[in-house]
Design a protein around this motif. Structure first.
Motif, mmCIF file in Angstrom:
data_model
loop_
_atom_site.group_PDB
_atom_site.id
_atom_site.type_symbol
_atom_site.label_atom_id
_atom_site.label_comp_id
_atom_site.label_asym_id
_atom_site.label_seq_id
_atom_site.Cartn_x
_atom_site.Cartn_y
_atom_site.Cartn_z
ATOM 1 N N GLU A 72 66.723 -71.110 -75.613
ATOM 2 C CA GLU A 72 65.775 -71.891 -76.406
ATOM 3 C C GLU A 72 65.708 -71.343 -77.826
ATOM 4 O O GLU A 72 66.083 -70.203 -78.093
ATOM 5 C CB GLU A 72 64.386 -71.866 -75.773
ATOM 6 C CG GLU A 72 63.736 -70.487 -75.708
ATOM 7 C CD GLU A 72 62.364 -70.539 -75.034
ATOM 8 O OE1 GLU A 72 61.369 -70.410 -75.767
ATOM 9 O OE2 GLU A 72 62.312 -70.682 -73.806
ATOM 10 N N GLU A 73 65.246 -72.184 -78.739
ATOM 11 C CA GLU A 73 65.125 -71.795 -80.138
ATOM 12 C C GLU A 73 64.018 -70.758 -80.335
ATOM 13 O O GLU A 73 63.121 -70.629 -79.500
ATOM 14 C CB GLU A 73 64.818 -73.026 -81.006
ATOM 15 C CG GLU A 73 65.928 -74.056 -81.043
ATOM 16 C CD GLU A 73 65.566 -75.264 -81.894
ATOM 17 O OE1 GLU A 73 64.410 -75.319 -82.388
ATOM 18 O OE2 GLU A 73 66.420 -76.151 -82.073
ATOM 19 N N GLY A 74 64.100 -70.048 -81.464
ATOM 20 C CA GLY A 74 63.031 -69.147 -81.857
ATOM 21 C C GLY A 74 63.101 -67.752 -81.271
ATOM 22 O O GLY A 74 62.182 -66.950 -81.475
ATOM 23 N N ARG A 75 64.170 -67.439 -80.552
ATOM 24 C CA ARG A 75 64.281 -66.117 -79.943
ATOM 25 C C ARG A 75 65.130 -65.140 -80.776
ATOM 26 O O ARG A 75 65.288 -63.984 -80.402
ATOM 27 C CB ARG A 75 64.885 -66.238 -78.543
ATOM 28 C CG ARG A 75 63.994 -66.942 -77.544
ATOM 29 C CD ARG A 75 64.537 -66.804 -76.129
ATOM 30 N NE ARG A 75 63.583 -67.300 -75.132
ATOM 31 C CZ ARG A 75 63.744 -67.168 -73.821
ATOM 32 N NH1 ARG A 75 64.829 -66.552 -73.357
ATOM 33 N NH2 ARG A 75 62.843 -67.625 -72.989
ATOM 34 N N GLY A 76 65.680 -65.622 -81.861
ATOM 35 C CA GLY A 76 66.626 -64.822 -82.617
ATOM 36 C C GLY A 76 66.075 -63.527 -83.168
ATOM 37 O O GLY A 76 66.751 -62.484 -83.120
ATOM 38 N N PHE A 77 64.871 -63.553 -83.712
ATOM 39 C CA PHE A 77 64.319 -62.336 -84.304
ATOM 40 C C PHE A 77 64.120 -61.276 -83.224
ATOM 41 O O PHE A 77 64.439 -60.100 -83.443
ATOM 42 C CB PHE A 77 62.991 -62.642 -85.007
ATOM 43 C CG PHE A 77 62.493 -61.501 -85.852
ATOM 44 C CD1 PHE A 77 63.024 -61.268 -87.110
ATOM 45 C CD2 PHE A 77 61.508 -60.653 -85.395
ATOM 46 C CE1 PHE A 77 62.585 -60.211 -87.893
ATOM 47 C CE2 PHE A 77 61.060 -59.590 -86.164
ATOM 48 C CZ PHE A 77 61.601 -59.378 -87.424
ATOM 49 N N ARG A 78 63.632 -61.674 -82.069
ATOM 50 C CA ARG A 78 63.446 -60.727 -80.976
ATOM 51 C C ARG A 78 64.797 -60.170 -80.513
ATOM 52 O O ARG A 78 64.938 -58.983 -80.233
ATOM 53 C CB ARG A 78 62.739 -61.411 -79.801
ATOM 54 C CG ARG A 78 62.319 -60.468 -78.681
ATOM 55 C CD ARG A 78 61.644 -61.202 -77.537
ATOM 56 N NE ARG A 78 60.641 -62.154 -78.020
ATOM 57 C CZ ARG A 78 60.656 -63.448 -77.717
ATOM 58 N NH1 ARG A 78 61.600 -63.941 -76.943
ATOM 59 N NH2 ARG A 78 59.723 -64.253 -78.178
ATOM 60 N N GLN A 79 65.802 -61.035 -80.444
ATOM 61 C CA GLN A 79 67.137 -60.595 -80.055
ATOM 62 C C GLN A 79 67.693 -59.573 -81.055
ATOM 63 O O GLN A 79 68.275 -58.554 -80.663
ATOM 64 C CB GLN A 79 68.072 -61.799 -79.960
ATOM 65 C CG GLN A 79 67.733 -62.739 -78.813
ATOM 66 C CD GLN A 79 68.409 -64.097 -78.940
ATOM 67 O OE1 GLN A 79 68.897 -64.471 -80.008
ATOM 68 N NE2 GLN A 79 68.443 -64.837 -77.837
ATOM 69 N N LEU A 80 67.497 -59.842 -82.336
ATOM 70 C CA LEU A 80 67.961 -58.921 -83.372
ATOM 71 C C LEU A 80 67.273 -57.568 -83.247
ATOM 72 O O LEU A 80 67.917 -56.512 -83.340
ATOM 73 C CB LEU A 80 67.692 -59.511 -84.760
ATOM 74 C CG LEU A 80 68.556 -60.707 -85.175
ATOM 75 C CD1 LEU A 80 67.951 -61.402 -86.390
ATOM 76 C CD2 LEU A 80 69.981 -60.279 -85.468
ATOM 77 N N MET A 81 65.981 -57.567 -83.044
ATOM 78 C CA MET A 81 65.231 -56.323 -82.948
ATOM 79 C C MET A 81 65.648 -55.515 -81.710
ATOM 80 O O MET A 81 65.702 -54.284 -81.747
ATOM 81 C CB MET A 81 63.722 -56.604 -82.897
ATOM 82 C CG MET A 81 63.154 -57.215 -84.187
ATOM 83 S SD MET A 81 63.470 -56.210 -85.680
ATOM 84 C CE MET A 81 64.809 -57.159 -86.456
ATOM 85 N N GLN A 82 65.962 -56.207 -80.624
ATOM 86 C CA GLN A 82 66.358 -55.513 -79.399
ATOM 87 C C GLN A 82 67.716 -54.832 -79.543
ATOM 88 O O GLN A 82 67.967 -53.789 -78.939
ATOM 89 C CB GLN A 82 66.387 -56.504 -78.225
ATOM 90 C CG GLN A 82 65.001 -56.965 -77.779
ATOM 91 C CD GLN A 82 65.066 -58.108 -76.786
ATOM 92 O OE1 GLN A 82 66.096 -58.766 -76.618
ATOM 93 N NE2 GLN A 82 63.944 -58.372 -76.121
ATOM 94 N N GLN A 83 68.590 -55.402 -80.356
ATOM 95 C CA GLN A 83 69.943 -54.858 -80.493
ATOM 96 C C GLN A 83 70.088 -53.870 -81.650
ATOM 97 O O GLN A 83 71.073 -53.120 -81.700
ATOM 98 C CB GLN A 83 70.942 -56.004 -80.689
ATOM 99 C CG GLN A 83 71.115 -56.896 -79.471
ATOM 100 C CD GLN A 83 71.685 -56.165 -78.278
ATOM 101 O OE1 GLN A 83 72.641 -55.411 -78.389
ATOM 102 N NE2 GLN A 83 71.094 -56.382 -77.106
ATOM 103 N N LEU A 84 69.131 -53.831 -82.568
ATOM 104 C CA LEU A 84 69.266 -52.958 -83.737
ATOM 105 C C LEU A 84 69.366 -51.470 -83.406
ATOM 106 O O LEU A 84 70.092 -50.741 -84.093
ATOM 107 C CB LEU A 84 68.129 -53.224 -84.727
ATOM 108 C CG LEU A 84 68.364 -54.417 -85.659
ATOM 109 C CD1 LEU A 84 67.128 -54.696 -86.494
ATOM 110 C CD2 LEU A 84 69.568 -54.208 -86.562
ATOM 111 N N PRO A 85 68.670 -50.944 -82.381
ATOM 112 C CA PRO A 85 68.860 -49.524 -82.065
ATOM 113 C C PRO A 85 70.317 -49.171 -81.774
ATOM 114 O O PRO A 85 70.800 -48.112 -82.181
ATOM 115 C CB PRO A 85 67.963 -49.312 -80.847
ATOM 116 C CG PRO A 85 66.864 -50.309 -81.027
ATOM 117 C CD PRO A 85 67.546 -51.518 -81.604
#
Length: 388
Positions: free
Chosen positions: A236-249
């Motif tokens: 679904e739309e709108g999950r991108g920012f959360r996905q980015l934050m989860q992968q940044l570490p």
């Protein structure tokens, strides 16, 4: 007497074999080509396919999707050897360590089967498109839009990205877009873009940088680009920012790993230089200032390696938190610049000559304090965690 470096707590015989393969590849097949790649501002396409043949791409991706079936440890070994060899003209980290894991974590089964095997073979080169001319660290303010058409089958993408690593060769781009232009974080989504023969997509100029000059860093433009709705990453739309934050570490730890490896290379090269360089009739290493400076640099390199190893262990156990990854990223890249500066000084005038690796390290290392999140932002992340 040679300093005995502590054994890596996570190394094993399988990883040693991989390290040997990676070292031989970077030293024999990449280092000799670096000058040509710097001249043309990008590597040759076939080097991606060669890396795929040797199993150096997507090593941490399951075999079911064409990967090496390894873990982050395999990616860490490859990262260390690439940085130790000072091969900066293409980014396996972005391709394998970042984009491939976005697909693995959030992609549908069809998306994984479609793109990951081709990435592992080096037939597709991957990039991630986050930074824009007016939005760098603050990803909530991106302006590139992806609006779903009335038929619900395609997104219409408009916007521009800049400073895109692997952008010149990229066949697949994980693109950060606004599917809701009026929202901030909740409006961000990730859309996978296949670039080959794509109407409305255009690559801009190869950017002229002070360091990593062989790396194909470009601008990307999207003018009414139609992308299948099934290319949305996540259901679904709108999950991108959360996905980015989860992968940044993961991304920030890879940066720290590379910084620590380069730090040790700088010290090793400088030790070799001051041992054979004579000043006032004796080796430069015989002078107390030289000895003290190198002792300081080696201490920094040893601490960096220990910190990075601890973070690698945490990531493997699923315990690496955002603040710790931010600490590793900012401290290692900042310290790398300090160590290289000291080492260059010990080279004297020769340190200013591009024919010496220390000069290239000096310019190549500087961007580490900027990409993956500016170091000032990393400190803010740490400070906020201290307040909680």
């Amino acid at each position: 007497m040679t300093i005995q470096h502590a054994s890596r707590p996570w190394m094993n015989s399988e990883l040693e074999v991989l390290r040997d393969t990676a070292r031989r590849f970077f030293e024999s097949e990449c280092v000799p080509r670096q000058p040509a790649w710097v001249e043309q501002k990008h590597c040759d396409r076939e080097i991606w396919r060669r890396a795929g043949e040797l199993g150096l791409l997507c090593s941490g991706i399951p075999e079911a999707y064409g990967g090496g079936g390894g873990s982050f440890l395999h990616e860490a070994v490859i990262c260390e050897e690439q940085q130790r060899a000072l091969v900066t003209s293409f980014s396996i980290n972005v391709h394998s360590g970042i984009v491939a894991h976005y697909l693995l974590a959030y992609g549908s089964e069809a998306q994984k089967q479609r793109w990951l095997p081709a990435m592992a073979r080096g037939e597709m080169v991957a990039a991630i498109g986050m930074t824009e001319p007016g939005a760098g660290t603050d990803l909530q303010r991106i302006k590139t839009t992806a609006i779903l058409g009335s038929d619900g089958r395609h997104y219409l993408v408009n916007g521009a990205k800049t400073f895109i690593t692997n952008g010149w060769h990229a066949d697949l781009i994980c693109l950060a877009v606004k599917t809701d232009p009026e929202a901030r974080a909740s409006g961000v989504s990730l859309l996978m873009i296949e670039t080959r023969d794509l109407p409305g997509f255009q690559r801009g100029r190869l950017l002229d940088k002070i360091g990593q000059r062989g790396q194909d860093t470009v601008e990307l433009f999207f003018d009414g680009v139609m992308v299948p709705a099934e290319n949305l990453l996540g259901n679904e739309e709108g999950r991108g920012f959360r996905q980015l934050m989860q992968q940044l570490p993961r991304e920030r730890l890879l940066i720290a790993i590379g910084a620590a490896a380069t730090m040790q290379r700088a010290v090793d090269d400088t030790l070799a230089y001051v041992t054979q360089r004579h000043v006032f009739g004796e080796p430069l290493m015989a002078m107390q200032n030289t000895r003290f400076k190198l002792a300081e640099c080696q201490t920094h390199a040893t601490i960096a390696r220990s910190f990075v190893d601890d973070c690698i262990g945490r990531l493997q156990r699923g315990e690496l938190d955002v603040p710790t990854a931010a600490m590793a990223k900012w401290w290692s890249t900042q310290t790398l610049c300090q160590v290289i500066d000291e080492c260059l000084q010990l080279h004297g005038g020769y340190g200013y000559m591009n024919e010496y690796p220390i000069a290239r390290m000096y310019t190549d290392a500087r961007v580490g304090r900027i990409y993956g999140g500016a170091n000032e932002v990393m400190k803010e992340i740490v400070a906020r965690a201290m307040e909680d």
